[in-house]
Enzyme design. Structure first.
Site, PDB file in Angstrom:
ATOM      1  N   ASP A 103      65.602  33.973  25.544  1.00  0.00           N
ATOM      2  CA  ASP A 103      64.849  33.989  24.287  1.00  0.00           C
ATOM      3  C   ASP A 103      63.364  33.804  24.584  1.00  0.00           C
ATOM      4  O   ASP A 103      62.782  32.745  24.357  1.00  0.00           O
ATOM      5  CB  ASP A 103      65.379  32.875  23.379  1.00  0.00           C
ATOM      6  CG  ASP A 103      64.843  32.944  21.960  1.00  0.00           C
ATOM      7  OD1 ASP A 103      64.224  33.971  21.613  1.00  0.00           O
ATOM      8  OD2 ASP A 103      65.057  31.977  21.199  1.00  0.00           O
ATOM      9  N   SER A 147      59.803  27.626  16.066  1.00  0.00           N
ATOM     10  CA  SER A 147      60.240  28.574  17.093  1.00  0.00           C
ATOM     11  C   SER A 147      59.071  29.175  17.847  1.00  0.00           C
ATOM     12  O   SER A 147      58.052  29.538  17.263  1.00  0.00           O
ATOM     13  CB  SER A 147      61.017  29.719  16.444  1.00  0.00           C
ATOM     14  OG  SER A 147      62.355  29.378  16.256  1.00  0.00           O
ATOM     15  N   HIS A 191      63.319  35.786  19.417  1.00  0.00           N
ATOM     16  CA  HIS A 191      63.839  35.920  18.052  1.00  0.00           C
ATOM     17  C   HIS A 191      62.726  35.895  17.007  1.00  0.00           C
ATOM     18  O   HIS A 191      62.998  36.058  15.811  1.00  0.00           O
ATOM     19  CB  HIS A 191      64.913  34.858  17.761  1.00  0.00           C
ATOM     20  CG  HIS A 191      64.395  33.465  17.582  1.00  0.00           C
ATOM     21  ND1 HIS A 191      64.452  32.519  18.571  1.00  0.00           N
ATOM     22  CD2 HIS A 191      63.835  32.853  16.517  1.00  0.00           C
ATOM     23  CE1 HIS A 191      63.944  31.387  18.120  1.00  0.00           C
ATOM     24  NE2 HIS A 191      63.558  31.566  16.874  1.00  0.00           N
TER      25      HIS A 191
END
Length: 260
Positions: A109, A202, A65
């Site tokens: 992910d 992230s 992402h």
């Protein structure tokens, strides 16, 4: 009600509070030489940041992402507000997202970034080893996450790299996350304390005994545990094929597969 809690990917637009760790401590400068700071221009032209980590001299691992239109990786950095002599700033040549990545469920992910040139290994820049495909983290094991994301839900960011202890939790702790998949994700947190990766973290690593076992993926908007990391071990065969430059069009990783 808990199942309706707001979940978020831990990427954050720059300028809005990006990169740090809640409940952690500042890392000793350059003690984690594999850490990468990602400056991203999104498809819509916004600026965002993520973490990542160097797995070969020419490949950085991060979350899928965190994909953008353009990305620049800075290695060997501790304080992102400064131009440090140890820094190596390298543009990304290619973004390789796992073919089964699902934006809505956050499954698979994981993404590899091929750098335009190889990083130079120095005391401040080095690779981190990956697990074996059969490795599986057991509940109770203590690991660490690191990043430059927010230090609190309403707190500003720190420019320096921070790290936090994270306990591997039983899969039952993540049962209220609709799409949580034990085979491909790791449930982490400290049940009685708010210690977590947060917005801007992230793509950073979950490191256990010097090995990168997970990737920061998503968590609750209030930063309370648990958080969800992508489990790296089942993707090792795919990672090796990407690094070797093999054609990925026919590769698939089925959600029902076991990593062992």
């Amino acid at each position: 009600m808990q199942a309706l809690l707001f979940l978020m990917a831990l990427l954050l637009p720059s300028g809005a509070g990006a990169e740090e760790i809640i409940g952690g401590v500042e890392s000793r400068p350059h003690s984690r030489p594999y850490m990468a700071h990602l400056e991203i221009t999104t498809e819509r032209g916004y600026k965002a940041t993520c973490g990542g980590f160097l797995v070969t001299r020419q490949f950085v691992m991060t979350a899928a992402h965190c994909k953008g239109r353009e990305t620049t990786v800075t290695l060997g950095v501790h304080d992102v507000s400064k131009t440090e002599s140890t820094q190596q700033k390298i543009k990304v040549e290619k973004q390789i997202v796992h073919p089964n990545y699902n934006f809505y469920s956050n499954l698979h992910d994981i993404m590899l970034l091929k750098l335009q040139k190889k990083a130079k290994v120095t005391p401040a820049v080095d690779v981190i080893p990956l697990p074996q495909p059969s490795d599986f983290l057991k509940p109770g094991k203590m690991c660490r996450a690191a990043g430059w994301g927010q230090t609190g839900v309403t707190k500003p960011t720190s420019n320096t790299l921070r790290e936090v202890k994270q306990r591997i939790m039983d899969k039952e702790a993540c049962k209220n996350y609709f799409h949580y998949n034990y085979n491909f994700q790791v449930c982490v947190g400290s049940p009685r304390k708010i210690r977590s990766a947060y917005k801007g973290d992230s793509g950073g690593p979950l490191v256990c005994a010097g090995v990168a076992h997970g990737i920061v993926s998503y968590g609750r908007g209030d930063a309370k545990p648990p958080a969800v990391f992508t489990r790296i071990s089942p993707y090792v065969p795919w990672i090796n094929k990407v690094i070797k430059g093999k054609d990925l069009t026919s590769l698939s990783l089925h959600e029902s597969e076991s990593p062992s």
